[in-house]
Design a protein around this motif. Structure first.
Motif, PDB file in Angstrom:
ATOM      1  N   TYR A  65       0.711  -1.141   0.024  1.00 29.50           N
ATOM      2  CA  TYR A  65       0.003   0.040  -0.018  1.00 29.50           C
ATOM      3  C   TYR A  65       0.947   1.428   0.021  1.00 29.50           C
ATOM      4  O   TYR A  65       0.487   2.117  -0.676  1.00 29.50           O
ATOM      5  CB  TYR A  65      -1.114   0.016   1.506  1.00 29.50           C
ATOM      6  CG  TYR A  65      -1.902   1.240   1.289  1.00 29.50           C
ATOM      7  CD1 TYR A  65      -3.111   1.178   0.650  1.00 29.50           C
ATOM      8  CD2 TYR A  65      -1.529   2.280   1.870  1.00 29.50           C
ATOM      9  CE1 TYR A  65      -3.869   2.119   0.650  1.00 29.50           C
ATOM     10  CE2 TYR A  65      -2.285   3.368   2.069  1.00 29.50           C
ATOM     11  CZ  TYR A  65      -3.585   3.140   1.440  1.00 29.50           C
ATOM     12  OH  TYR A  65      -4.460   4.269   1.481  1.00 29.50           O
ATOM     13  N   ALA A  66       1.872   1.208   0.689  1.00 26.00           N
ATOM     14  CA  ALA A  66       2.732   2.463   1.081  1.00 26.00           C
ATOM     15  C   ALA A  66       3.643   2.559  -0.302  1.00 26.00           C
ATOM     16  O   ALA A  66       3.864   3.743  -0.878  1.00 26.00           O
ATOM     17  CB  ALA A  66       3.817   2.235   2.169  1.00 26.00           C
ATOM     18  N   LEU A  67       3.753   1.549  -1.224  1.00 28.08           N
ATOM     19  CA  LEU A  67       4.553   1.689  -2.504  1.00 28.08           C
ATOM     20  C   LEU A  67       3.695   2.214  -3.519  1.00 28.08           C
ATOM     21  O   LEU A  67       3.732   3.064  -4.373  1.00 28.08           O
ATOM     22  CB  LEU A  67       5.002   0.164  -2.667  1.00 28.08           C
ATOM     23  CG  LEU A  67       5.639   0.054  -4.238  1.00 28.08           C
ATOM     24  CD1 LEU A  67       6.975   1.057  -4.167  1.00 28.08           C
ATOM     25  CD2 LEU A  67       6.246  -1.161  -4.690  1.00 28.08           C
ATOM     26  N   GLY A  68       2.421   1.728  -3.473  1.00 30.24           N
ATOM     27  CA  GLY A  68       1.336   2.251  -4.512  1.00 30.24           C
ATOM     28  C   GLY A  68       1.146   3.803  -4.253  1.00 30.24           C
ATOM     29  O   GLY A  68       1.091   4.635  -4.985  1.00 30.24           O
ATOM     30  N   GLN A  69       1.211   4.315  -2.899  1.00 27.74           N
ATOM     31  CA  GLN A  69       1.243   5.743  -2.588  1.00 27.74           C
ATOM     32  C   GLN A  69       2.239   6.369  -3.263  1.00 27.74           C
ATOM     33  O   GLN A  69       2.261   7.529  -3.676  1.00 27.74           O
ATOM     34  CB  GLN A  69       1.154   6.036  -1.186  1.00 27.74           C
ATOM     35  CG  GLN A  69      -0.300   5.477  -0.571  1.00 27.74           C
ATOM     36  CD  GLN A  69      -0.425   5.941   0.789  1.00 27.74           C
ATOM     37  OE1 GLN A  69       0.479   5.400   1.629  1.00 27.74           O
ATOM     38  NE2 GLN A  69      -1.406   6.652   1.347  1.00 27.74           N
ATOM     39  N   LEU A  70       3.441   5.827  -3.101  1.00 25.11           N
ATOM     40  CA  LEU A  70       4.632   6.553  -3.566  1.00 25.11           C
ATOM     41  C   LEU A  70       4.574   6.410  -5.152  1.00 25.11           C
ATOM     42  O   LEU A  70       5.247   7.591  -5.585  1.00 25.11           O
ATOM     43  CB  LEU A  70       5.909   5.327  -3.165  1.00 25.11           C
ATOM     44  CG  LEU A  70       6.178   5.572  -1.619  1.00 25.11           C
ATOM     45  CD1 LEU A  70       7.469   4.679  -1.297  1.00 25.11           C
ATOM     46  CD2 LEU A  70       6.714   7.097  -1.299  1.00 25.11           C
ATOM     47  N   TYR A  71       4.233   5.627  -5.654  1.00 22.89           N
ATOM     48  CA  TYR A  71       3.852   5.556  -7.155  1.00 22.89           C
ATOM     49  C   TYR A  71       2.981   6.673  -7.605  1.00 22.89           C
ATOM     50  O   TYR A  71       3.169   7.460  -8.546  1.00 22.89           O
ATOM     51  CB  TYR A  71       3.641   4.220  -7.832  1.00 22.89           C
ATOM     52  CG  TYR A  71       4.785   3.216  -8.115  1.00 22.89           C
ATOM     53  CD1 TYR A  71       6.034   3.879  -8.578  1.00 22.89           C
ATOM     54  CD2 TYR A  71       4.736   2.163  -7.566  1.00 22.89           C
ATOM     55  CE1 TYR A  71       6.970   2.864  -8.924  1.00 22.89           C
ATOM     56  CE2 TYR A  71       5.667   1.117  -7.827  1.00 22.89           C
ATOM     57  CZ  TYR A  71       6.865   1.668  -8.169  1.00 22.89           C
ATOM     58  OH  TYR A  71       7.996   0.746  -8.311  1.00 22.89           O
ATOM     59  N   GLU A  72       1.775   7.012  -6.588  1.00 20.86           N
ATOM     60  CA  GLU A  72       1.093   7.941  -7.094  1.00 20.86           C
ATOM     61  C   GLU A  72       1.758   9.308  -6.989  1.00 20.86           C
ATOM     62  O   GLU A  72       1.428  10.309  -7.802  1.00 20.86           O
ATOM     63  CB  GLU A  72      -0.045   7.962  -6.038  1.00 20.86           C
ATOM     64  CG  GLU A  72      -1.416   7.048  -6.310  1.00 20.86           C
ATOM     65  CD  GLU A  72      -2.708   7.589  -5.525  1.00 20.86           C
ATOM     66  OE1 GLU A  72      -3.012   8.226  -5.744  1.00 20.86           O
ATOM     67  OE2 GLU A  72      -2.793   6.677  -4.658  1.00 20.86           O
ATOM     68  N   LEU A  73       2.581   9.673  -5.745  1.00 21.76           N
ATOM     69  CA  LEU A  73       3.410  10.978  -5.727  1.00 21.76           C
ATOM     70  C   LEU A  73       4.135  10.950  -6.750  1.00 21.76           C
ATOM     71  O   LEU A  73       4.776  12.033  -7.030  1.00 21.76           O
ATOM     72  CB  LEU A  73       3.930  10.703  -4.422  1.00 21.76           C
ATOM     73  CG  LEU A  73       3.047  10.965  -3.230  1.00 21.76           C
ATOM     74  CD1 LEU A  73       3.771  10.650  -1.596  1.00 21.76           C
ATOM     75  CD2 LEU A  73       2.220  12.240  -3.220  1.00 21.76           C
ATOM     76  N   THR A  74       4.727  10.030  -7.518  1.00 22.19           N
ATOM     77  CA  THR A  74       5.719  10.253  -8.484  1.00 22.19           C
ATOM     78  C   THR A  74       5.170  10.122  -9.873  1.00 22.19           C
ATOM     79  O   THR A  74       5.733   9.924 -11.026  1.00 22.19           O
ATOM     80  CB  THR A  74       7.009   9.049  -8.465  1.00 22.19           C
ATOM     81  OG1 THR A  74       6.294   7.688  -8.249  1.00 22.19           O
ATOM     82  CG2 THR A  74       7.575   9.309  -7.343  1.00 22.19           C
ATOM     83  N   ASP A  75       3.871  10.195 -10.055  1.00 20.64           N
ATOM     84  CA  ASP A  75       2.935  10.287 -11.303  1.00 20.64           C
ATOM     85  C   ASP A  75       2.897   8.904 -12.127  1.00 20.64           C
ATOM     86  O   ASP A  75       3.356   8.919 -13.138  1.00 20.64           O
ATOM     87  CB  ASP A  75       3.398  11.378 -11.822  1.00 20.64           C
ATOM     88  CG  ASP A  75       2.452  11.827 -12.951  1.00 20.64           C
ATOM     89  OD1 ASP A  75       1.165  11.538 -12.786  1.00 20.64           O
ATOM     90  OD2 ASP A  75       2.529  12.487 -14.034  1.00 20.64           O
ATOM     91  N   LYS A  76       3.008   7.708 -11.350  1.00 21.36           N
ATOM     92  CA  LYS A  76       2.914   6.549 -12.120  1.00 21.36           C
ATOM     93  C   LYS A  76       1.680   5.957 -11.610  1.00 21.36           C
ATOM     94  O   LYS A  76       1.671   4.854 -11.029  1.00 21.36           O
ATOM     95  CB  LYS A  76       4.041   5.788 -11.873  1.00 21.36           C
ATOM     96  CG  LYS A  76       5.480   6.625 -12.104  1.00 21.36           C
ATOM     97  CD  LYS A  76       6.651   5.874 -11.663  1.00 21.36           C
ATOM     98  CE  LYS A  76       7.744   6.362 -12.123  1.00 21.36           C
ATOM     99  NZ  LYS A  76       9.216   5.677 -11.568  1.00 21.36           N
ATOM    100  N   PRO A  77       0.483   6.281 -12.282  1.00 19.53           N
ATOM    101  CA  PRO A  77      -0.774   5.660 -11.770  1.00 19.53           C
ATOM    102  C   PRO A  77      -0.983   4.190 -12.050  1.00 19.53           C
ATOM    103  O   PRO A  77      -1.509   3.338 -11.318  1.00 19.53           O
ATOM    104  CB  PRO A  77      -1.914   6.502 -12.411  1.00 19.53           C
ATOM    105  CG  PRO A  77      -1.169   7.175 -13.487  1.00 19.53           C
ATOM    106  CD  PRO A  77       0.310   7.290 -12.989  1.00 19.53           C
ATOM    107  N   ALA A  78      -0.525   3.711 -13.285  1.00 20.95           N
ATOM    108  CA  ALA A  78      -0.672   2.421 -13.539  1.00 20.95           C
ATOM    109  C   ALA A  78       0.243   1.567 -12.505  1.00 20.95           C
ATOM    110  O   ALA A  78      -0.327   0.428 -12.213  1.00 20.95           O
ATOM    111  CB  ALA A  78       0.108   2.094 -14.997  1.00 20.95           C
ATOM    112  N   LYS A  79       1.458   1.854 -12.120  1.00 24.94           N
ATOM    113  CA  LYS A  79       2.115   1.139 -11.333  1.00 24.94           C
ATOM    114  C   LYS A  79       1.576   0.934  -9.907  1.00 24.94           C
ATOM    115  O   LYS A  79       1.483   0.044  -8.983  1.00 24.94           O
ATOM    116  CB  LYS A  79       3.509   1.675 -10.915  1.00 24.94           C
ATOM    117  CG  LYS A  79       4.559   1.175 -12.270  1.00 24.94           C
ATOM    118  CD  LYS A  79       6.012   1.626 -12.007  1.00 24.94           C
ATOM    119  CE  LYS A  79       6.912   0.967 -12.929  1.00 24.94           C
ATOM    120  NZ  LYS A  79       8.466   1.238 -12.654  1.00 24.94           N
ATOM    121  N   ALA A  80       0.926   2.354  -9.475  1.00 24.06           N
ATOM    122  CA  ALA A  80       0.222   2.382  -8.200  1.00 24.06           C
ATOM    123  C   ALA A  80      -1.026   1.430  -8.166  1.00 24.06           C
ATOM    124  O   ALA A  80      -1.076   0.504  -7.183  1.00 24.06           O
ATOM    125  CB  ALA A  80      -0.486   3.711  -8.131  1.00 24.06           C
TER     126      ALA A  80
END
Length: 722
Positions: free
Chosen positions: A223-238
């Motif tokens: 879950y934390a990794l998904g949030q980090l990908y959101e913050l780095t503008d990578k919605p697919a990875k999130a």
């Protein structure tokens, strides 16, 4: 008869045991004894207790899934209170190894457990010292790597990120076991997350996840990794990480938030249908605030800020009993109101609510508080402008119109208060009714209104109140209310009031007669006292407005960085108050605000023409001058000494000429404030008292940081007195 041999063997074993108890001996038997005792009598028990304490803390954690989830559960001394006894036992048992088994090979392991227990307690400084001790004294020990990982974590919790990074560089070059490698990766990812280096933290977590077993800890990291990908503008990875959360045994809340965040990252799809389905799900009854928050986030991501605000407000109303989440919602509304909406009154209100809740999970609370203080001033001055403007308009109305207007204002307010009170009473009556029915075991839905006792039926109570008022009017709650000595009179707004008739009351021939005044009229008269009818009161009202416009313009310019609004406010000040005492500073601020535009020269010329001797003119001149040389400073000092001596001799005209020459020829010199105050003193000798007072006022305004300011203020007070 000879002594049996077995008795001597017991004696030998006893003596060997006594010898082996010496903790400073390096004899094999001695060392073996202490190794065995330290491991099984203390260390193993301490490690098991520490493991159980860590599990308890993790199980009782309070994760805020609506905010960025920390990779590791942050150290919290309050959370550690749940396992106070366990951690105390860990420290006691680990300390026994250090005290009684100095020659055991598990000494560094005991210190490691001791440091880890202190870290969980929140005793971070002592934990750091313990980890450092292991690194220094046991460089080849088994516990060194784990101790340095603990040291890295401790420095991260203290906010000493650069020191933690240096420790991480040391650990990277050490041989690590699989469990130590996982701990190192998670701690380093946590460190970079705290430094807001989200891309680096995400990359490290990608490496660590394959080493983790399938459980709720792994789900939490996904879950934390998904949030980090959101913050780095990578919605697919999130979305991929949020999907992985569901496959790793998450608790219900974590699963819910993962689904919610996954919906927000779906490309080209409107998730409103899914949001509404989640709202209808009974299992989400206590999570509806987060669904509305997600709906607001969805609108915000699409750029629909005004559409997002109602969703956030709905989330706030549902999160009233959740202070941490409520603070996060308030902060979101405040930030959007501040920028881009620039609704500073709403922003101030929501920042104030955020600060009042004092949330622990907001790291930037100090900046929020500072922004809130600036907005407090802004709102205060804005309200002064609006209030004084309204009062001045009321003062200009004719008396008849004014009375009608004020009566309507009071009547409307009283009607609103009465409606709110009635609604509150109905709710209270309904609650009492439901409580009574619940106590009797009757379901409220199955009871007819007529079967309920009169005073527990809000409709009956309201109907009875209306019937009473129609017949008797609005009566004060007191004994003997139906006596003939009372009468009901009608006020001008058709509301009934009760007046007590004393002997002689209402008789014009009786000079002691008193006339009953309705509450409405009394309130109207009270409101009239705040209206500036007299010229003096009107002048005081305008002065309040004048100051408020000036301060508001400065806040726009210096605090809110709203140049255009600052220009508009300052121009409004100069238009409404042509003789304002803040004109020179206002023109200077307009000169700064219009830098790079044709209007800058206009404000500069107005300032130079109207206030040639002002501090702000000298500021502009000083910025275009090169700094005075040592020789020029010396010349300025000589000229000041000469001018002051001329003043002492009573030659005031020449002294004034020398002072003005010093201010013009040596702008920016170290004695500029002394020249200016001497000029004010000479004005008292060469011109009238008004010019003297103006010169002192200008000095106080132009040199706020001068150590001569208190003297000038005393001189001005004396001048006003005489």
């Amino acid at each position: 008869m000879p002594t049996p041999l077995y008795r001597y063997s017991f004696l030998v074993l006893f003596l060997l045991g006594m010898i082996s108890c010496t903790q400073h001996s390096t004899a094999p038997a001695n060392v073996a004894f202490h190794n065995l005792t330290s491991k099984y009598n203390a260390l193993l028990q301490a490690q098991e207790l520490l493991g159980e304490a860590n599990k308890t803390i993790f199980a009782n954690r309070r994760d805020n899934y609506a905010a960025l989830l920390p990779v590791l559960v942050p150290i919290d001394s309050q959370a550690a209170l749940l396992v106070t006894n366990e951690l105390a036992s860990v420290i006691k048992k680990a300390s026994l190894v250090a005290e009684r088994h100095q020659n055991a090979k598990y000494l560094d392991d005991a210190y490691l457990v001791l440091g880890q227990a202190r870290l969980q307690q929140g005793d971070i400084r002592n934990a750091i010292e313990t980890f450092k001790y292991i690194n220094t004294n046991y460089p080849d020990g088994n516990a060194r790597s784990a101790a340095l990982i603990g040291l890295m974590r401790a420095y991260t919790e203290e906010g000493e990120y650069n020191v933690a990074l240096r420790v991480a560089d040391v650990v990277r070059n050490l041989p690590l076991s699989k469990s130590e490698t996982l701990a190192y990766y998670l701690t380093k990812a946590y460190l970079h997350q705290q430094r807001r280096e989200y891309a680096v933290a995400a990359a490290i977590l990608e490496e660590s996840l394959p080493m983790m077993p399938k459980n709720d800890r792994k789900a939490r990291v996904y879950y934390a990794l998904g949030q980090l990908y959101e913050l780095t503008d990578k919605p697919a990875k999130a979305m991929s990480q949020y999907a992985a959360v569901q496959r790793n045994r998450p608790n219900y809340d974590l699963s819910f938030y993962a689904r919610l965040n996954s919906l927000l990252n779906q490309p080209n799809q409107d998730p409103k249908v899914s949001f509404n389905r989640m709202l209808r799900d009974r299992k989400n009854a206590d999570l509806q605030d987060q669904i509305y928050f997600a709906m607001g986030s969805y609108e915000e991501r699409r750029g629909h800020i005004r559409e997002a605000i109602p969703y956030y407000k709905r989330a706030a109303s549902l999160a009233a009993q959740k202070p941490e989440q409520l603070a996060a919602v308030y902060l979101r509304i405040a930030d959007l109101s501040y920028d881009p909406l620039q609704d500073y009154e709403s922003a101030q209100m929501y920042y104030d609510s955020t600060v009042q809740l004092r949330p622990r999970n907001l790291g930037n609370l100090a900046q929020i508080t500072e922004k809130k203080r600036g907005l407090d001033q802004f709102v205060m001055h804005l309200r002064v402008i609006k209030t004084e403007d309204s009062l001045q308009k009321l003062a200009a109305m004719n008396p008849t119109q004014l009375d009608k207007y004020l009566e309507k204002v009071v009547s409307d307010r009283q009607a609103k208060e009465a409606a709110e009170k009635r609604l509150a009473e109905e709710k209270a009556a309904r609650a009492r009714q439901e409580q009574m029915l619940a106590a009797s075991g009757i379901q409220p839905d199955n009871v007819q209104a007529s079967s309920v006792w009169y005073f527990y039926n809000p409709n009956s109570v309201q109907r009875g109140r209306q019937e009473f008022q129609e017949k008797w009017g609005t009566r004060k709650l007191e004994d003997n209310w139906r006596r003939v000595t009372k009468e009901t009179s009608l006020t001008s707004d058709n509301s009934n009031i009760t007046a007590v008739r004393q002997p002689g009351t209402g008789d014009p021939s009786n000079p002691q007669a008193t006339q009953a005044v309705s509450p409405l009229q009394a309130e109207v008269e009270s409101m009239k006292k705040t209206i500036p009818f007299t010229p003096e009161a009107l002048d005081a009202s305008r002065k309040k407005q004048e100051l408020a416009y000036f301060e508001l313009g400065k806040l726009y310019r210096l605090t809110l960085n709203e140049n255009q609004k600052a220009i508009q406010t300052f121009e409004q000040l100069l238009t409404l108050f042509p003789q304002t005492q803040y004109e020179s500073e206002t023109l200077y601020l307009l000169y700064l605000a219009t830098e790079g535009t044709p209007r800058q020269a206009e404000y500069k010329n107005r300032l130079f023409q109207k206030f040639p001797d002002s501090y702000y003119v000298r500021l502009i001149n000083r910025s275009s001058l090169t700094p005075l040389t040592a020789g020029a400073e010396s010349e300025a000092q000589n000229l000041y000494a000469q001018a002051y001596e001329t003043y002492r001799q009573g030659d005031y005209t020449n002294a004034l000429s020398q002072t003005e020459r010093g201010l013009q020829a040596y702008a920016g010199n170290a004695l500029e404030d002394k020249f200016a105050l001497l000029k004010a003193m000479l004005m008292a000798k060469t011109q009238n008292a008004e010019a003297y007072r103006k010169a002192l006022n200008d000095f106080i305004q132009n040199y706020p940081g001068s150590n001569l300011k208190p003297m000038a203020e005393e001189m001005l007070t004396a001048a006003k007195g005489k």
